[in-house]
Enzyme design. Structure first.
Site, short mmCIF file in Angstrom:
data_model
loop_
_atom_site.label_atom_id
_atom_site.label_comp_id
_atom_site.label_asym_id
_atom_site.label_seq_id
_atom_site.Cartn_x
_atom_site.Cartn_y
_atom_site.Cartn_z
N TYR A 7 91.71 5.27 15.04
CA TYR A 7 91.15 5.40 13.70
C TYR A 7 91.64 4.31 12.77
O TYR A 7 92.19 4.58 11.70
CB TYR A 7 91.46 6.79 13.13
CG TYR A 7 90.60 7.86 13.79
CD1 TYR A 7 89.30 8.05 13.36
CD2 TYR A 7 91.09 8.61 14.84
CE1 TYR A 7 88.49 8.99 13.97
CE2 TYR A 7 90.28 9.56 15.46
CZ TYR A 7 88.98 9.74 15.02
OH TYR A 7 88.18 10.67 15.63
N TYR A 34 88.64 20.29 14.48
CA TYR A 34 88.74 19.04 15.22
C TYR A 34 88.83 19.38 16.71
O TYR A 34 89.66 20.21 17.11
CB TYR A 34 89.97 18.22 14.79
CG TYR A 34 90.09 16.97 15.63
CD1 TYR A 34 89.25 15.88 15.38
CD2 TYR A 34 90.98 16.89 16.69
CE1 TYR A 34 89.31 14.74 16.18
CE2 TYR A 34 91.04 15.75 17.49
CZ TYR A 34 90.21 14.68 17.23
OH TYR A 34 90.26 13.56 18.02
N ASP A 38 90.23 26.46 21.56
CA ASP A 38 90.80 25.14 21.73
C ASP A 38 92.27 25.20 21.30
O ASP A 38 92.58 25.10 20.12
CB ASP A 38 90.01 24.12 20.90
CG ASP A 38 90.58 22.71 20.99
OD1 ASP A 38 91.69 22.55 21.53
OD2 ASP A 38 89.91 21.78 20.51
N LYS A 86 97.71 18.14 25.02
CA LYS A 86 98.83 17.66 24.20
C LYS A 86 100.21 17.97 24.80
O LYS A 86 100.70 17.19 25.58
CB LYS A 86 98.67 18.14 22.77
CG LYS A 86 97.52 17.40 22.08
CD LYS A 86 97.59 17.41 20.57
CE LYS A 86 96.71 16.33 19.98
NZ LYS A 86 95.43 16.78 19.48
C1 LIG Z 1 94.07 16.40 19.90
C2 LIG Z 1 93.06 17.46 20.00
C3 LIG Z 1 91.92 17.32 20.82
C4 LIG Z 1 91.63 16.06 21.58
O1 LIG Z 1 92.59 15.77 22.54
P1 LIG Z 1 92.75 14.26 23.10
O2 LIG Z 1 93.79 14.39 24.16
O3 LIG Z 1 93.16 13.42 21.94
O4 LIG Z 1 91.43 13.87 23.64
C5 LIG Z 1 91.05 18.38 20.89
N1 LIG Z 1 91.25 19.51 20.20
C6 LIG Z 1 92.33 19.69 19.42
C7 LIG Z 1 92.52 20.98 18.70
C8 LIG Z 1 93.26 18.67 19.27
O5 LIG Z 1 94.31 18.83 18.45
#
Ligand SMILES: *Cc1c(COP(=O)(O)O)cnc(C)c1O
Length: 435
Positions: free
Chosen positions: A22, A150, A251, A280
């Site tokens: 970004y 996100y 997510d 993550k």
């Molecule tokens: C960071 C994140 C993603 C994307 O993960 P990447 O490994 O950066 O592709 C998706 N959803 C959430 C909630 C996130 O915090």
């Protein structure tokens, strides 16, 4: 070929050739060169040492250069770094799947391992669509989500990110159109108001025939604005999904592995999703890896109906190095007093950050588990505030109006106090300077 870049010329080269997240390639604030990292400290090329407040975006929960994780990786490296997952398998992947099935809420028991969080979101969305297709409902292809979310940067994931912060207008012809409900506003169950979910309910009632799944970040909306919402909202969504035959995708890429005070944020609402994305912190920040878990019913439905396969398969699926370090990281987490560590972080955030609520220029202070957020009235001046943070020996990367920390779980009380003192002092100075 000898080193092309001598001495410090690599920094000049990288400035003009390497993209960062970004950011523009030209004219960006120059990134800080990190020479090594140990525990909660980043050491820069010039020798300055910073306390890390970011855990490299939620992931480095055990700190950097951890001997247990290093050993797990080295041990696996001497056996095999990688092997294709099509037609072949290996113990580290099975071990990881077993751990994830055991740790996640009850009906989640089938595991798809992939490369990154964004890819896991693509996988989850495709799973939901294939499930309904296999059930004779090919018309259920759209997602319902909430604003301020996100979910990643690939096209399928972007399409369910907040339409404004996700800049959907730039990519209109690329992105699928989904349904967006207003973001929840109630933070505590005690303050619950039915109004908070009215818009969501209207959308699911009106469009459930087209909706394959609801996708959301449980309890904490991360990169879309660091907002927290009431568990009751999530419970009601679970019930609405059930009564309207819509799957629920949680997510947990940011929230998973303890950050919010429970191993998974869904536990705070006592619900389980039909599909869960993890990423993550899954490898303790060592390797890129993500996982999608689902139920036996969903995986069986997909597997026993044409095309009798789930249509996804990355080259580096279930990379053995990543699986091995994930196994070690999960064991390390479970063997550690992580709940106490998160509780201690929360307490320190209360002590240092809550008083900022009364400051001019501070719009809100939010604390949840190991996440501490100051929301300002105005976007920060990135260059100026970053310089102040670094001068005080800390690493924090604000975005927009948000100055937030989510330190490695292993941070000591003393390091945490230094981090938070420097954080609040810096914000005070910046507010004064930009007033
Ligand atoms: C960071 C994140 C993603 C994307 O993960 P990447 O490994 O950066 O592709 C998706 N959803 C959430 C909630 C996130 O915090």
């Amino acid at each position: 070929m000898p080193n092309l870049l001598n001495d410090n010329s690599w920094l000049d080269f990288e400035k003009t050739h390497l993209w960062h997240p970004y950011a523009p390639l030209e004219g960006a604030l120059p990134p800080l060169p990190v020479k090594h990292a140990q525990g909660v400290h980043l050491t820069l090329e010039d020798g300055r040492k910073l306390i890390d407040g970011m855990s490299s975006w939620w992931s480095v929960i055990h700190g950097y250069n951890h001997p247990v994780l290093n050993d797990a990786l080295k041990e696996q490296m001497d056996k095999m770094a990688h092997v294709m997952f099509g037609g072949l398998t290996h113990r580290p992947a099975a071990e990881l799947a077993a751990r994830l099935v055991k740790l996640t809420p009850e009906p989640l028991e089938r595991v798809f391992l992939c490369d990154s969080g964004s890819v896991s979101v693509e996988v989850a969305i495709k799973m939901a669509i294939q499930y309904w297709h296999a059930n004779g409902r090919p018309d259920k292809q759209r997602m319902l989500t909430i604003r301020r979310g996100y979910h990643g940067d690939t096209c399928g994931a972007m399409a369910v990110c907040d339409p404004e912060t996700g800049m959907h207008h730039l990519f209109t012809h690329m992105l699928s159109e989904h349904f967006f409900a207003e973001a929840p506003t109630v933070v505590n169950d005690a303050d619950w108001q039915d109004e908070d979910i009215a818009g969501f309910r209207d959308l699911i009632e009106a469009h459930h025939d087209e909706i394959a799944a609801v996708i959301l970040e449980p309890i904490v909306q991360g990169a879309g604005g660091m907002r927290f919402y009431a568990p009751e909202y999530l419970r009601q969504i679970r019930a609405l999904c059930d009564s309207h035959k819509v799957l629920l995708i949680a997510d947990e890429i940011a929230t998973g592995f303890g950050r919010t005070g429970t191993l998974f944020a869904c536990e705070q609402a006592g619900i389980s999703p039909d599909i869960m994305c993890l990423g993550k912190a899954i490898t303790g920040g060592y390797m890129t890896l993500a996982a999608v878990l689902t139920t036996a019913e969903i995986s069986t439905t997909i597997s026993t109906n044409p095309p009798k396969a789930f249509m996804h398969g990355p080259t580096f699926m279930a990379n053995p190095l990543a699986c091995a370090v994930a196994n070690a990281s999960i064991d390390l987490l479970l063997d550690s007093p992580w709940q106490e560590r998160i509780a201690a972080m929360s307490k320190a955030f209360d002590h240092h950050l809550l008083p900022c609520r009364s400051w001019d220029g501070v719009a809100d202070v939010r604390i949840k588990g190991g996440i501490g957020v100051l929301e300002l009235n105005q976007p920060v001046r990135m260059a100026a505030i970053t310089r102040r943070f670094v001068d005080k020996g800390i690493w924090i990367r604000p975005f927009g109006k948000l100055v937030y920390v989510m330190p490695p779980y292993v941070i000591s009380e003393e390091e945490l106090n230094s981090l938070l003192t420097a954080m609040t002092e810096t914000v005070a100075e910046e507010l004064a300077a930009s007033a």
